[in-house]
Design a protein around this motif. Structure first.
Motif: not given
Lengths: 226, 226
Positions: A55-58, A52-53
């Protein structure tokens, strides 16, 4: 900094190292949760949190039912410079432009010396796509960023393409939209940059980019007056 | 992009807007989980998840037993340009330096014109701290970044301070360490930049920064030969 890191952050770093180690490219599939958990010696729920982390960092993206894949955004986060915390949007647009004046003319000149035939063909295509939107009175932010990022890539510097995405990105755009006259000028100066790069004329590419940026400055000034 | 966003990402954005809306500064405390959940109309577990994302983006930090606070890193993530994906560290260091050549001389010259007495005092203090580490043969990466970021802040451009953190940050450092002679040169050119800024001499500040960067280039070359 490191001592305070949460386990999930550490596992996220481990997953990044796995991506690099296996030379996975954008669009490639990551090992599944089970494999990652056993490889990294942590629970599956920790792997899920870490993903998830990322994903949020692309760094990765999840495609439902298909798995987790390396993101095409190469880990460039949405707002890497924290520009969302600067609330004066005209000031941000002006100061980003000041930076572009320092960087982009030289990049255009490097691109004139270093670009491959494939890169030239790509720049031509992106210039066409951007011009079409500009002259049709439509939003051209995305096409514009792609064109400038392609020039940055063609410069041969490995760091600047990701930077160009920030410099020409959403924050550099005024809330308004350029006039039809201004759109014609922006399209015309884009084409002059491209011609100079194609002609392998570094000096002309430098000057054409300067002129283009001067038009961008005028465009911002016009929009803040309205 | 937006349509595919997870709920936690949306809530993370809402929390950022709350920080901006309440004009919270680095070190300020965020509303607690309960208040955020009720304000944003989501469950407390979603707020917890969103806060984890914001921690990993350096927007907030958790102090155990005390609460959640706005981070001093202002949302500049660890590796905003995705440089960890470029595995040739010498190439990254060289290309970051090329960018610094384009940007930093002009920033030094702007700082000579724009810096306040408080900013000057800060630059002097940071220059001293960095010099001490340089001459003692210790690692000076952090002090060096702080000094260059202070010059960037003093330039008056609101975008560049966060960029300086990337340009002079860990990725710009070679795995090796400069020789004692090189350390003396780096310390000396730092001091020349500072003197020119203090004397309000923009041209001299420009030239001093160019000379400093040329020494950095030599330092990288020496280290890659070893």
């Amino acid at each position: 900094m490191d001592s305070g890191k949460l386990l999930t952050d550490k596992v996220a770093d481990d997953i990044v190292r796995t991506i690099i180690g296996r030379e996975l490219k954008p669009g490639d599939k990551l090992p599944n949760e089970f494999e990652l958990a056993s490889k990294l010696g942590v629970g599956r729920s920790t792997v899920r949190e870490a993903i998830k982390i990322l994903v949020s960092r692309n760094v990765v993206e999840i495609r439902r039912g298909a798995g987790t894949f390396v993101s095409a955004r190469s880990g460039v986060s949405e707002d890497p410079l924290g520009l969302q915390f600067l609330d004066d949007t005209t000031r941000v647009a002006t100061d980003l432009l000041q930076l572009r004046f320092l960087i982009e003319p030289r990049l255009a000149s490097l691109a004139a010396g270093n670009s491959t035939p494939e890169q030239l063909a790509e720049m031509m295509q992106l210039c066409d796509a951007c011009e079409k939107k500009m002259l049709a009175g439509e939003s051209f932010a995305e096409e514009n960023t792609s064109f400038h990022a392609a020039i940055a890539r063609a410069s041969g510097n490995v760091v600047v393409p990701n930077l160009a995405v920030i410099l020409c990105g959403p924050s550099s755009m005024m809330p308004g939209t350029p006039s039809q006259d201004m759109r014609r000028e922006l399209a015309r100066t884009h084409r002059e940059i491209l011609s100079a790069i194609a002609a392998r004329d570094g000096m002309a590419a430098y000057d054409a980019m300067l002129l283009h940026l001067a038009q961008c400055r005028r465009s911002i000034a016009e929009q803040s007056l309205r």
